[in-house]
Design a protein around this motif. Structure first.
Motif, PDB file in Angstrom:
ATOM      1  N   HIS A  72       0.827  -1.204   0.000  1.00 10.72           N
ATOM      2  CA  HIS A  72       0.000   0.000   0.000  1.00 10.72           C
ATOM      3  C   HIS A  72       0.862   1.255   0.000  1.00 10.72           C
ATOM      4  O   HIS A  72       0.637   2.178  -0.791  1.00 10.72           O
ATOM      5  N   THR A  76       0.933   3.920  -3.195  1.00 15.59           N
ATOM      6  CA  THR A  76       0.436   5.287  -3.021  1.00 15.59           C
ATOM      7  C   THR A  76       1.538   6.324  -3.193  1.00 15.59           C
ATOM      8  O   THR A  76       1.249   7.518  -3.322  1.00 15.59           O
ATOM      9  N   PRO A  80      -2.878   8.246  -5.742  1.00 16.03           N
ATOM     10  CA  PRO A  80      -3.978   7.462  -5.176  1.00 16.03           C
ATOM     11  C   PRO A  80      -4.261   6.220  -6.024  1.00 16.03           C
ATOM     12  O   PRO A  80      -4.225   6.275  -7.255  1.00 16.03           O
ATOM     13  N   SER A 124     -10.865   2.068   1.816  1.00 16.94           N
ATOM     14  CA  SER A 124     -11.176   3.204   2.681  1.00 16.94           C
ATOM     15  C   SER A 124     -10.832   4.514   1.986  1.00 16.94           C
ATOM     16  O   SER A 124     -11.623   5.478   2.015  1.00 16.94           O
ATOM     17  N   GLU A 125      -9.685   4.571   1.347  1.00 15.92           N
ATOM     18  CA  GLU A 125      -9.266   5.787   0.641  1.00 15.92           C
ATOM     19  C   GLU A 125     -10.150   6.054  -0.573  1.00 15.92           C
ATOM     20  O   GLU A 125     -10.448   7.215  -0.893  1.00 15.92           O
ATOM     21  N   GLN A 128     -13.301   7.668   0.692  1.00 18.66           N
ATOM     22  CA  GLN A 128     -13.042   9.049   1.090  1.00 18.66           C
ATOM     23  C   GLN A 128     -12.940   9.962  -0.133  1.00 18.66           C
ATOM     24  O   GLN A 128     -13.421  11.099  -0.113  1.00 18.66           O
ATOM     25  N   ARG A 129     -12.331   9.456  -1.211  1.00 13.44           N
ATOM     26  CA  ARG A 129     -12.189  10.239  -2.445  1.00 13.44           C
ATOM     27  C   ARG A 129     -13.442  10.198  -3.308  1.00 13.44           C
ATOM     28  O   ARG A 129     -13.599  10.994  -4.226  1.00 13.44           O
TER      29      ARG A 129
END
Length: 260
Positions: A72, A76, A80, A124-125, A128-129
């Motif tokens: 991860h 990243t 993203p 999760s990211e 959020q985005r």
């Protein structure tokens, strides 16, 4: 046709061979920044070179939390993660009575938990985005359970449940989660399996494959192994088709006797 993946960071776990490598190459050809992981550094480096200049690899074992964090963090670093393809998997032909508890745990850790570990932070990211696509590479064995590969079939069925449950969490967002169900494919590992049988029986490779479809997969409509690149192309479409969410997309050669 522009699939809209140019410059987008795409993780393909276990992307140094088989369907993963073929998929990584297809995404790279379409302009994506591709990140793959593996446990063998030499093999990983060879795959990165074969994929192309916008491919990057990291030695990371996703059967451990540290390995998932390493992948991860590495991915990243390029931006993203917009697409995550959970491809890591293993298969063996074994008698149900001979499969130990330890073996069952190994299968769940490899075929299911590797996807869970890397999907946690990436998903999760994405939420959020409000952007992203996750795909779990399952198998037609998830639906057409195979008695001589019980542990494989069960873990692949579990992937379908995981993918659908995560898709339910995306309601009203621009994030999607799907599963992809390939049938018997001409990967190096599958070909090595059939070559071993051919050597033991003293017959040709093509004869072994033909016998497999006649005896073990008589319901297959195509009656042949699938080219991994065909899966790569289909996975690209699944990852970028915004009408598809919560699906289990079949590419099994017609072996599953159902219209849905």
């Amino acid at each position: 046709m522009d699939f809209g993946v140019t410059g987008k960071v795409t993780i393909v776990t276990g992307g140094s061979s088989g369907i993963g490598l073929a998929t990584a190459r297809v995404f790279h050809q379409e302009g994506a920044t591709v990140v793959i992981n593996g446990r063998d550094e030499d093999r990983l480096n060879a795959a990165v070179t074969a994929i192309g200049p916008n491919a990057h690899g990291v030695v990371a074992d996703l059967t451990t939390p540290d390995g998932a964090k390493k992948l991860h963090d590495f991915a990243t670093g390029f931006g993203p993660v917009e697409i995550l393809i959970n491809n890591i998997g293993r298969f063996d032909v074994e008698d149900f009575q001979a499969i130990s508890d330890e073996r069952w745990h190994e299968y769940f850790d490899t075929n299911l938990m590797t996807g869970v570990r890397i999907t946690r932070p990436v998903f999760s990211e994405m939420l959020q985005r409000n952007s992203g696509s996750v795909i779990f590479i399952a198998s037609e064995a998830a639906v057409r359970s195979i008695p001589f590969m019980v542990h494989y079939s069960v873990t692949k069925t579990a992937q379908l449940g995981l993918a659908r449950a995560l898709a339910e969490m995306t309601r009203g967002t621009n994030v999607r989660v799907n599963a992809y169900l390939p049938g018997p494919t001409a990967t190096d590992s599958v070909k090595a399996y059939f070559q071993g049988i051919a050597k033991d029986r003293g017959i040709g490779f093509d004869d072994v494959v033909r016998g497999f479809f006649e005896k073990d997969q008589p319901g297959s409509l195509i009656q042949r192994l699938i080219d991994p690149e065909q899966h790569g192309r289909a996975i690209l479409q699944l990852a970028t088709n915004w009408a598809m969410n919560g699906t289990a997309q079949r590419a099994d050669g017609g072996a599953i006797h159902s219209i849905l």
